[in-house]
Structure formats: C-alpha cells, structure tokens
Write a protein that holds these residues in place. Structure first.
Motif, PDB file in Angstrom:
ATOM      1  N   ASN A  90       0.808  -1.219   0.000  1.00  0.00           N
ATOM      2  CA  ASN A  90       0.000   0.000   0.000  1.00  0.00           C
ATOM      3  C   ASN A  90       0.840   1.267   0.000  1.00  0.00           C
ATOM      4  O   ASN A  90       0.313   2.374   0.138  1.00  0.00           O
ATOM      5  CB  ASN A  90      -0.931   0.013   1.219  1.00  0.00           C
ATOM      6  CG  ASN A  90      -2.057  -1.007   1.084  1.00  0.00           C
ATOM      7  OD1 ASN A  90      -2.871  -0.924   0.172  1.00  0.00           O
ATOM      8  ND2 ASN A  90      -2.096  -1.976   1.989  1.00  0.00           N
ATOM      9  N   ALA A  91       2.147   1.107  -0.169  1.00  0.00           N
ATOM     10  CA  ALA A  91       3.034   2.273  -0.186  1.00  0.00           C
ATOM     11  C   ALA A  91       2.764   3.121  -1.422  1.00  0.00           C
ATOM     12  O   ALA A  91       2.467   2.603  -2.505  1.00  0.00           O
ATOM     13  CB  ALA A  91       4.484   1.824  -0.160  1.00  0.00           C
ATOM     14  N   SER A  92       2.861   4.434  -1.258  1.00  0.00           N
ATOM     15  CA  SER A  92       2.656   5.333  -2.397  1.00  0.00           C
ATOM     16  C   SER A  92       3.898   5.419  -3.275  1.00  0.00           C
ATOM     17  O   SER A  92       3.813   5.745  -4.461  1.00  0.00           O
ATOM     18  CB  SER A  92       2.270   6.735  -1.907  1.00  0.00           C
ATOM     19  OG  SER A  92       3.284   7.262  -1.050  1.00  0.00           O
ATOM     20  N   SER A  93       5.058   5.126  -2.698  1.00  0.00           N
ATOM     21  CA  SER A  93       6.300   5.109  -3.478  1.00  0.00           C
ATOM     22  C   SER A  93       7.346   4.287  -2.735  1.00  0.00           C
ATOM     23  O   SER A  93       7.301   4.165  -1.512  1.00  0.00           O
ATOM     24  CB  SER A  93       6.827   6.525  -3.720  1.00  0.00           C
ATOM     25  OG  SER A  93       7.275   7.114  -2.512  1.00  0.00           O
ATOM     26  N   ILE A  94       8.261   3.726  -3.482  1.00  0.00           N
ATOM     27  CA  ILE A  94       9.391   2.976  -2.935  1.00  0.00           C
ATOM     28  C   ILE A  94      10.641   3.500  -3.622  1.00  0.00           C
ATOM     29  O   ILE A  94      10.758   3.442  -4.851  1.00  0.00           O
ATOM     30  CB  ILE A  94       9.248   1.468  -3.172  1.00  0.00           C
ATOM     31  CG1 ILE A  94       8.006   0.918  -2.463  1.00  0.00           C
ATOM     32  CG2 ILE A  94      10.501   0.726  -2.705  1.00  0.00           C
ATOM     33  CD1 ILE A  94       7.701  -0.526  -2.793  1.00  0.00           C
ATOM     34  N   LYS A  95      11.552   4.030  -2.841  1.00  0.00           N
ATOM     35  CA  LYS A  95      12.780   4.566  -3.405  1.00  0.00           C
ATOM     36  C   LYS A  95      13.919   4.350  -2.426  1.00  0.00           C
ATOM     37  O   LYS A  95      14.028   5.027  -1.404  1.00  0.00           O
ATOM     38  CB  LYS A  95      12.644   6.053  -3.724  1.00  0.00           C
ATOM     39  CG  LYS A  95      13.852   6.639  -4.448  1.00  0.00           C
ATOM     40  CD  LYS A  95      13.651   8.107  -4.806  1.00  0.00           C
ATOM     41  CE  LYS A  95      14.850   8.664  -5.550  1.00  0.00           C
ATOM     42  NZ  LYS A  95      14.665  10.096  -5.897  1.00  0.00           N
ATOM     43  N   PHE A  96      14.777   3.378  -2.735  1.00  0.00           N
ATOM     44  CA  PHE A  96      15.914   3.079  -1.874  1.00  0.00           C
ATOM     45  C   PHE A  96      16.904   4.245  -1.883  1.00  0.00           C
ATOM     46  O   PHE A  96      17.072   4.926  -2.903  1.00  0.00           O
ATOM     47  CB  PHE A  96      16.633   1.819  -2.353  1.00  0.00           C
ATOM     48  CG  PHE A  96      15.944   0.539  -2.014  1.00  0.00           C
ATOM     49  CD1 PHE A  96      16.160  -0.080  -0.803  1.00  0.00           C
ATOM     50  CD2 PHE A  96      15.076  -0.065  -2.923  1.00  0.00           C
ATOM     51  CE1 PHE A  96      15.538  -1.282  -0.484  1.00  0.00           C
ATOM     52  CE2 PHE A  96      14.451  -1.257  -2.623  1.00  0.00           C
ATOM     53  CZ  PHE A  96      14.672  -1.866  -1.393  1.00  0.00           C
ATOM     54  N   PRO A  97      17.588   4.474  -0.773  1.00  0.00           N
ATOM     55  CA  PRO A  97      18.620   5.520  -0.747  1.00  0.00           C
ATOM     56  C   PRO A  97      19.877   5.067  -1.477  1.00  0.00           C
ATOM     57  O   PRO A  97      20.067   3.874  -1.748  1.00  0.00           O
ATOM     58  CB  PRO A  97      18.882   5.690   0.748  1.00  0.00           C
ATOM     59  CG  PRO A  97      18.570   4.349   1.344  1.00  0.00           C
ATOM     60  CD  PRO A  97      17.421   3.813   0.531  1.00  0.00           C
ATOM     61  N   ASN A  98      20.723   6.010  -1.799  1.00  0.00           N
ATOM     62  CA  ASN A  98      22.026   5.658  -2.363  1.00  0.00           C
ATOM     63  C   ASN A  98      22.832   4.877  -1.331  1.00  0.00           C
ATOM     64  O   ASN A  98      22.692   5.088  -0.127  1.00  0.00           O
ATOM     65  CB  ASN A  98      22.786   6.917  -2.765  1.00  0.00           C
ATOM     66  CG  ASN A  98      22.122   7.657  -3.917  1.00  0.00           C
ATOM     67  OD1 ASN A  98      21.819   8.834  -3.809  1.00  0.00           O
ATOM     68  ND2 ASN A  98      21.877   6.975  -5.019  1.00  0.00           N
ATOM     69  N   GLY A  99      23.668   3.971  -1.817  1.00  0.00           N
ATOM     70  CA  GLY A  99      24.487   3.153  -0.922  1.00  0.00           C
ATOM     71  C   GLY A  99      23.930   1.767  -0.693  1.00  0.00           C
ATOM     72  O   GLY A  99      24.568   0.932  -0.032  1.00  0.00           O
ATOM     73  N   VAL A 100      22.751   1.479  -1.245  1.00  0.00           N
ATOM     74  CA  VAL A 100      22.160   0.147  -1.089  1.00  0.00           C
ATOM     75  C   VAL A 100      22.942  -0.864  -1.921  1.00  0.00           C
ATOM     76  O   VAL A 100      23.362  -0.586  -3.048  1.00  0.00           O
ATOM     77  CB  VAL A 100      20.674   0.157  -1.513  1.00  0.00           C
ATOM     78  CG1 VAL A 100      20.157  -1.249  -1.747  1.00  0.00           C
ATOM     79  CG2 VAL A 100      19.831   0.857  -0.463  1.00  0.00           C
ATOM     80  N   ILE A 101      23.145  -2.047  -1.352  1.00  0.00           N
ATOM     81  CA  ILE A 101      23.752  -3.176  -2.064  1.00  0.00           C
ATOM     82  C   ILE A 101      22.879  -4.407  -1.839  1.00  0.00           C
ATOM     83  O   ILE A 101      22.513  -4.710  -0.705  1.00  0.00           O
ATOM     84  CB  ILE A 101      25.182  -3.480  -1.577  1.00  0.00           C
ATOM     85  CG1 ILE A 101      26.091  -2.265  -1.769  1.00  0.00           C
ATOM     86  CG2 ILE A 101      25.758  -4.687  -2.324  1.00  0.00           C
ATOM     87  CD1 ILE A 101      27.499  -2.468  -1.219  1.00  0.00           C
ATOM     88  N   GLU A 102      22.519  -5.078  -2.918  1.00  0.00           N
ATOM     89  CA  GLU A 102      21.868  -6.381  -2.833  1.00  0.00           C
ATOM     90  C   GLU A 102      22.769  -7.405  -3.511  1.00  0.00           C
ATOM     91  O   GLU A 102      23.443  -7.088  -4.501  1.00  0.00           O
ATOM     92  CB  GLU A 102      20.497  -6.365  -3.511  1.00  0.00           C
ATOM     93  CG  GLU A 102      19.453  -5.514  -2.809  1.00  0.00           C
ATOM     94  CD  GLU A 102      18.101  -5.559  -3.487  1.00  0.00           C
ATOM     95  OE1 GLU A 102      17.907  -6.423  -4.383  1.00  0.00           O
ATOM     96  OE2 GLU A 102      17.244  -4.735  -3.153  1.00  0.00           O
ATOM     97  N   VAL A 103      22.800  -8.602  -2.968  1.00  0.00           N
ATOM     98  CA  VAL A 103      23.656  -9.661  -3.498  1.00  0.00           C
ATOM     99  C   VAL A 103      22.821 -10.919  -3.692  1.00  0.00           C
ATOM    100  O   VAL A 103      22.116 -11.354  -2.781  1.00  0.00           O
ATOM    101  CB  VAL A 103      24.832  -9.966  -2.549  1.00  0.00           C
ATOM    102  CG1 VAL A 103      25.674 -11.100  -3.099  1.00  0.00           C
ATOM    103  CG2 VAL A 103      25.693  -8.727  -2.344  1.00  0.00           C
TER     104      VAL A 103
END
Length: 416
Positions: A178-191
């Motif tokens: 139900n989020a109106s927006s999703i925006k990860f901050p800079n510096g995120v790492i996924e592996v």
C-alpha cells in the motif's frame, strides 16, 4: 563469532566431504591496489566499459573480504581477500532474516549470525509470481550440475537497504503493497548468489566455499529432507545504487569452471559429449507467456546438456579479468578462480523521457542464474518490472519485497 565456532565443530563430522580448502588466514601485506573497502563512487556516466568493470572488481574484492567477528558488513582488513570465515556480503541480512513469519520486526542489524540454510526454487520465475517458498533463478527450470545435484540460491541486503526496509515497515506485505512510493537511498547493495555441492571430485580450493544445510529432493523433484553439504560459490550478482544512478549498477561474476571457454573440455555444468538439451526433472513448455514446468514421471536429476554461454564475455572485460585474477594479492585466494561476466549500467541515467537510462551493454546473463533466457537476458530490464505483492507500484528495481510476509497469515517457509 559463535556461528564460526559452530562451523568449525561441524567440519569434524563431515569426513565424507572434501576438506574445506580456503587459504589459511594471514596478516595482509599486499603491495597491490586491492582494498578491503568498497569503492567510494561509481565511474561517471558515459565512462567506458573498462572503468565500470574495474569498479565491479573492486566491489567483488571488498565484498569477499573476511568479515569482522560480530560485526555484520564490516571487513577485517588484517586478513586476505577470500580468506577463511564468512565474507562481508555473507554477513548481510538474507531474505529469511528480513522477512519473518507474521511480518514480525526483524530487529537490530547486528543480530547473531546463524548457520546458513539454502533452498532450491522449483516454482515459476520470481518476477512472475507471488509465491515465496524459495529463491529462484530468473526464469526457467532447475539448474543441475554435471554431478547430478541442483544449484542453490540466496539473496541478501546490506545495512543501508535493511534500515530502509525496517524503518518503513516494508517487511510487512500489507504496508509495502500500500506504499505510495518505494525509493531506496544511495548506498544500497543487494547480493544474489548461486551455489553447487562440492564432491570429492571437485577441487574446493578453486571455490569460495561454505558449509550449509540444504534441502534435498527425491527423483521427482519433491523436497524430502535436509543435509549438511560443502557448497562452492558458482555465481554472484552484485547490485549497487551509487550516487547518480537511479537505475542502479549491475555486476555479475561466475566461477571459471562453470562453462569452459574451450568447448572440448568439461565444466561443472557442461559436457562436451552431450548433444541434446535435457532440462529434467521438468519438460519446459515455453509456448506461452511464461515457462511452464511439466514434471517428468519417474525421472532422476539430469543436467541441461550442454549448458553454454550464449553471449561471449567482452574483450575489454576479459582484459580486466586477466589483470585482477593475476594480482599477487589473490595468489593464495580462491577469488582468482572467478571472472566478471559484465557490468551493466545506464548510459544516460538522468535523461528526461528515458526512465531506463539506456542499459549498457544491452544484454547481461549469468549462466547459473539466467541459464535458460541468455539470448534476451537484461538485469535492468527484468528488475525494472519489480513490484511488491499485490501492487502495481514499482519497487525501485528490487524484488526483495516478493518475500514480505502478512500478519496473521500462514507463514511462507522462506529458506535462507
């Protein structure tokens, strides 16, 4: 760290497995450019392939540095890259630690690191389903190696990503959907990592390896138990969101023995004598919009023979690989047995009217994760379609929220 002690004790009970062959940890005295620290910034938009590939290797080395005991995501710079113990990225939070049953708060970042447990996905592509049982390769069937064993997968996120999810209660499927927006901050790492079982015929010193509990399967592909195994890393996607790149930067590595460059030699997933493609335990019907698994009655695991690399590694990337793999700092490290396949990034990350930013290069495929869609595989194109469960809103190039749990619902048995 308690977990590492437990692993040391566990090794004593695995006499039937090849010895874990990580190099002994020694104080680092590297007269090289290798660093235990992540690169401070990505190259400027429009930079050549070589600079981005060097950036990917810097990420790979830093993330595969042994982690400090009791400090998730922090390197122990007194050790050597690829040395014994969990690497930095292996101490990141896995999906099983982030998305708990009943959407419980997963707690502080520096929780005790527990033993690894990996499950194999045998469902449709993660991007095309809301099922949450396991971690899939991008599209297609099980990937079976030449020893007849399935490939296992895991996904993890760094502290910046974890804090964003926890602070916004996005581990709760109802909230994130139900989020109106999703925006990860800079510096995120996924592996995202892929692993194969190492047998007595494998040289474990050529792999970044670990002891883990894995799900076992019967001849029809149904889960029938768990077992402790020595696993070797065969594929690694590193996804970063540096400043200036809203579409992220996408680096993918493989162990060099997966598919040999010389088609006359054997590989972990390749048999030069094979003449047909066999994707058991499923016959894959690809006529519709999405691949459909049709179980093969009475079959046993078989390898998709011959698994080959569809898109050759770029010559510029090959030169960067040769430079880093020959670095004296990796002389006694299993990291020298890995190669960068490519670094995909947006050529025009901030161009108005061009939200994808022109993915460059156009294609990106890891043979262990995009095995069956290599001719059309693009990390950026695929992840641009990511959404939370039961929502049409884009989730900023991340499929993590497919694992979000619902309060009071029967919990999905997510495997780490």
């Amino acid at each position: 760290m308690k977990t590492l002690v437990c692993f040391s004790m566990l090794l004593l009970g695995l006499a039937n497995l090849p010895a874990q062959a990580r190099e002994a940890t020694q104080p680092s005295a590297l007269a090289t450019s290798l660093s235990c620290q992540l690169p401070a910034a990505a190259p400027a938009a429009g930079a050549g392939q070589t600079l981005f590939d060097e950036y990917s290797w810097q990420l790979f080395v830093a993330l595969n540095w042994p982690a400090q005991d009791g400090q998730r995501g922090s390197p122990d710079c007194t050790k050597q890259p690829g040395g014994s113990g969990y690497t930095v990225w292996q101490t990141y939070k896995s999906v099983a630690e982030i998305f708990l049953p009943n959407a419980a708060n997963p707690g502080p970042w520096d929780s005790v690191l527990r033993a690894k447990s990996l499950g194999l996905i045998n469902i449709a592509a993660l991007k095309n389903t809301n099922q949450q049982e396991r971690v899939d390769q991008a599209v297609g069937g099980w990937l079976i190696d030449q020893a007849g064993n399935p490939t296992y997968y895991d996904i993890a996120a760094n502290e910046t990503s974890y804090d964003y999810i926890v602070n916004n209660t996005f581990y709760n499927a109802n909230v994130v959907s139900n989020a109106s927006s999703i925006k990860f901050p800079n510096g995120v790492i996924e592996v995202k990592s892929s692993w194969r079982i190492l047998t007595s015929k494998d040289n474990a010193s050529r792999y970044l390896n670990m002891i883990a509990q894995v799900t076992t399967f019967d001849a029809q592909g149904k889960p029938n138990g768990v077992a402790q195994q020595l696993l070797g890393l065969v594929g690694l996607h590193i996804i970063t969101k540096p400043v200036g790149y809203p579409q992220w930067v996408w680096s993918t590595f493989e162990q060099i023995d997966n598919v040999p460059a010389d088609p006359s030699t054997h590989g972990s997933y390749y048999d030069p004598a094979a003449t047909t493609v066999n994707q058991s335990p499923c016959n894959w019907n690809t006529q519709g919009a999405h691949p459909v698994c049709v179980p093969v009655s009475g079959t046993t695991f078989q390898t998709p023979d011959p698994l080959t690399r569809v898109t050759a590694i770029d010559s510029a990337t090959d030169k960067v690989n040769a430079t880093y793999r020959a670095d004296p700092g990796l002389k006694n490290s299993p990291l020298k047995y890995y190669q960068l396949i490519t670094t995909q990034r947006p050529l025009n990350p901030n161009m108005i009217g061009n939200p994808m930013g022109t993915p460059t290069p156009t294609l990106s495929a890891n043979v262990t994760m995009e095995s069956y869609i290599q001719p059309t595989s693009s990390c950026m194109a695929c992840h641009s379609m990511a959404t939370p469960p039961k929502s049409a809103i884009k989730s900023d190039y991340s499929y993590l929220f497919k694992f979000a749990q619902t309060p009071g619902a029967t919990p999905s048995p997510i495997k780490e």
